[in-house]
Design an enzyme around this catalytic site. Sequence first.
Site, PDB file in Angstrom:
ATOM      1  N   GLU A   1     130.113  15.392  16.484  1.00 14.23           N
ATOM      2  CA  GLU A   1     130.226  14.480  17.619  1.00 14.23           C
ATOM      3  C   GLU A   1     131.402  13.514  17.459  1.00 14.23           C
ATOM      4  O   GLU A   1     131.638  12.970  16.379  1.00 14.23           O
ATOM      5  CB  GLU A   1     128.924  13.675  17.740  1.00 14.23           C
ATOM      6  CG  GLU A   1     128.906  12.683  18.893  1.00 14.23           C
ATOM      7  CD  GLU A   1     127.690  11.767  18.860  1.00 14.23           C
ATOM      8  OE1 GLU A   1     127.370  11.183  19.905  1.00 14.23           O
ATOM      9  OE2 GLU A   1     127.051  11.622  17.786  1.00 14.23           O
TER      10      GLU A   1
ATOM     11  N   LYS B   1     125.931  13.320  27.581  1.00 10.75           N
ATOM     12  CA  LYS B   1     124.770  12.899  26.781  1.00 10.75           C
ATOM     13  C   LYS B   1     123.776  12.111  27.624  1.00 10.75           C
ATOM     14  O   LYS B   1     124.133  11.134  28.283  1.00 10.75           O
ATOM     15  CB  LYS B   1     125.271  12.069  25.603  1.00 10.75           C
ATOM     16  CG  LYS B   1     124.205  11.666  24.585  1.00 10.75           C
ATOM     17  CD  LYS B   1     124.900  10.991  23.403  1.00 10.75           C
ATOM     18  CE  LYS B   1     123.939  10.575  22.306  1.00 10.75           C
ATOM     19  NZ  LYS B   1     124.658  10.023  21.137  1.00 10.75           N
TER      20      LYS B   1
ATOM     21  N   CYS C   1     123.615  14.537  19.649  1.00 13.41           N
ATOM     22  CA  CYS C   1     123.074  13.536  18.734  1.00 13.41           C
ATOM     23  C   CYS C   1     121.697  13.028  19.137  1.00 13.41           C
ATOM     24  O   CYS C   1     120.717  13.726  18.953  1.00 13.41           O
ATOM     25  CB  CYS C   1     124.080  12.405  18.533  1.00 13.41           C
ATOM     26  SG  CYS C   1     123.814  11.465  16.995  1.00 13.41           S
TER      27      CYS C   1
END
Length: 299
Positions: free
Chosen positions: A46, A119, A156
């Site tokens: 990431e 995200k 993540c």
Amino acid sequence: MEKPRSVVVSALQFACTDDVSSNVATAERLVRAAHKQGANIVLIQELFEGYYFCQAQRGDFIQRAKPYKDHPTILRMQKLAKELGVVIPVSFFEEANNAHYNSIAIIDADGTDLGIYRKSHIPDGPGYEEKFYFNPGDTGFKVFQTKFAKIGVAICWDQWFPEAARAMALQGAEILFYPTAIGSEPQDGSIDSRDHWKRVMQGHAGANLVPVVASNRIGKEIIETEHGKSEITFYGNSFIAGPTGEIVSIADDKEEAVLITEFDLDKIKSMRHSWGVFRDRRPDLYKVLLTLDGNNPVR
């Protein structure tokens, strides 16, 4: 008789500097190393263009964001993907007019950009102050049909949510990929989440009967914050899990790594279908998942 559909996946792991060009060069070097070992899909960690800047709430760090269109790192990885014939998900800090996202572009093996995922779950805790920088993603959970497999990619903090993994699996994801930046907790050095982190994703693999690939960074990063210096030591432990949650390849917490694993997608598909978890689901009973408090649906 049709040839079995096999795919070779790779997770990369390296320490970042705070210089974009050197980090992108490192990523390219390791993608090439993975390709030499037969990799078809290569996951980079990431926000690999620099330090994990979310340790601090600093307005100047917002200037690191760039628009998706003509993003220089994405363009470079498109050329690399086409040259090597590999799929590369590319994590980047996206500027979209007045919005900002923690995004990832999925580059197919011919260099085609298949689109982005933004995200969805944005953390906000000491050392991981992402809500200062990122709007919550608006793409929803997506799958991408690449040359080698239909893949789901989340980012993540998304990896802690079983709903995200299930949503991608329901859309036909054959492998789940999670680029990551996680390590020590600046406010409490006694907290070590690495085993918890791995077990949660192993659970996603086992619950959905799909392989999971996780790429994390290593190294110590010190950021000047509004309260002085903040420090995170990223613990690596990048890994690849098989469809029952078993870890089949794993890196340590200090060394650069190129993990490689081959999966027979047809064999896994047969296992997934015969195990029955998707046959026996009861979506009519899951409406509580659309609430925050167990009672009132979110509108």
